[in-house]
Scaffold this motif. Structure first.
Motif, PDB file in Angstrom:
ATOM      1  N   GLY A 224       0.808  -1.212   0.000  1.00 23.68           N
ATOM      2  CA  GLY A 224       0.000   0.000   0.000  1.00 23.68           C
ATOM      3  C   GLY A 224       0.840   1.260   0.000  1.00 23.68           C
ATOM      4  N   GLY A 225       2.007   1.226  -0.672  1.00 24.90           N
ATOM      5  CA  GLY A 225       2.867   2.389  -0.748  1.00 24.90           C
ATOM      6  C   GLY A 225       3.695   2.648   0.498  1.00 24.90           C
TER       7      GLY A 225
ATOM      8  N   ASN B 120       3.852 -13.954   4.401  1.00 26.45           N
ATOM      9  CA  ASN B 120       2.806 -13.375   5.247  1.00 26.45           C
ATOM     10  C   ASN B 120       2.025 -12.284   4.520  1.00 26.45           C
ATOM     11  N   LEU B 121       2.705 -11.516   3.662  1.00 28.58           N
ATOM     12  CA  LEU B 121       1.983 -10.506   2.873  1.00 28.58           C
ATOM     13  C   LEU B 121       1.046 -11.180   1.878  1.00 28.58           C
ATOM     14  N   ALA B 122       1.525 -12.266   1.244  1.00 26.43           N
ATOM     15  CA  ALA B 122       0.664 -13.016   0.329  1.00 26.43           C
ATOM     16  C   ALA B 122      -0.507 -13.638   1.087  1.00 26.43           C
ATOM     17  N   LEU B 123      -0.249 -14.072   2.299  1.00 21.55           N
ATOM     18  CA  LEU B 123      -1.297 -14.659   3.142  1.00 21.55           C
ATOM     19  C   LEU B 123      -2.373 -13.627   3.473  1.00 21.55           C
ATOM     20  N   ASP B 124      -1.958 -12.421   3.839  1.00 22.27           N
ATOM     21  CA  ASP B 124      -2.927 -11.350   4.127  1.00 22.27           C
ATOM     22  C   ASP B 124      -3.774 -11.011   2.918  1.00 22.27           C
ATOM     23  N   ALA B 125      -3.156 -11.075   1.729  1.00 19.49           N
ATOM     24  CA  ALA B 125      -3.892 -10.768   0.505  1.00 19.49           C
ATOM     25  C   ALA B 125      -4.867 -11.871   0.128  1.00 19.49           C
ATOM     26  N   ALA B 126      -4.456 -13.135   0.331  1.00 17.59           N
ATOM     27  CA  ALA B 126      -5.277 -14.278  -0.078  1.00 17.59           C
ATOM     28  C   ALA B 126      -6.325 -14.678   0.949  1.00 17.59           C
ATOM     29  N   ALA B 127      -6.004 -14.510   2.227  1.00 18.85           N
ATOM     30  CA  ALA B 127      -6.923 -14.941   3.304  1.00 18.85           C
ATOM     31  C   ALA B 127      -6.927 -13.892   4.403  1.00 18.85           C
ATOM     32  N   PRO B 128      -7.580 -12.745   4.164  1.00 18.43           N
ATOM     33  CA  PRO B 128      -7.584 -11.689   5.185  1.00 18.43           C
ATOM     34  C   PRO B 128      -8.145 -12.176   6.509  1.00 18.43           C
TER      35      PRO B 128
END
Length: 201
Positions: A47-48, A192-200
């Motif tokens: 998010g920048g 973990n960033l991919a996890l937050d994006a795929a399964a909030p």
């Protein structure tokens, strides 16, 4: 006397300019042009906003995140500067614990970590990188086995099927360079960033 000293002084100044100024500036300039992401510290943004570096581990707490290798780095104790306190992934004080195989403190920490991990996933063998610290204390990666070991806990905390998390881990595995240099690994921050994006949460 001056005849003997002059060449030494000139050589010192010339080498100082070459190795202390010209060479570092040239290498930094080339790196910035050819490898801008790496030259700027391999910073990871979301998010920048910079959330970390792909090269330096960081501590993730909570069952909903994958955890990295234990870190033995320390920092000065705010209450007593002659002592140190645990400061995981402290990049200003990179290093291992220097505890040997006969250390009671090391044995106690290992026993505690193994018991915690066995309670988390009793059916699986515990990957060694989940209980041992790296030499730098800043390792950003874990083995694919270390990530897969944590899947049941993360899936339960996120309320999603384990298979979905396993696929995410599989997609996050970095293979050895050229198929021969290094070991397969998973960058914990990126996972973990991919996890937050795929399964909030």
């Amino acid at each position: 006397m001056l005849k003997e000293v002059r060449p030494a002084v000139v050589s010192l100044l010339a080498l100082t300019m070459i190795t202390g100024l010209a060479y570092p500036l040239a290498v930094t300039g080339l790196a910035t042009v050819l490898f801008p992401y790496q030259a700027q510290g391999s910073l990871v943004e979301r998010g920048g906003k910079v959330v970390g570096s792909a090269l330096i581990g960081q501590e993730f707490k909570g069952d909903e995140y994958f955890h990295g290798r234990p870190s033995a780095t320390v920092a000065p104790d705010p209450a007593d500067s002659s002592k140190t306190v645990s400061a995981p992934y402290n990049a200003a004080n990179s290093g291992g614990s220097n505890l040997g195989p006969t250390s009671k403190a090391l044995a106690d920490r290992l026993s505690e970590d193994v018991a915690k991990l066995k309670a988390e996933n009793p059916a699986a063998a515990i990957p060694v990188d989940l209980v041992t610290t790296s030499g730098s204390g800043l390792d950003p990666d874990i083995s694919p086995e270390g990530a897969l070991f944590q899947v049941p806990r993360v899936a339960k905390a996120r309320g999603v099927p384990e298979e979905q998390i396993r696929k995410l881990v599989g997609a996050s595995i970095n293979q050895p360079l050229g198929g021969v240099l290094g070991e397969p690994r998973v960058n914990v921050l990126k996972l973990n960033l991919a996890l937050d994006a795929a399964a909030p949460r």
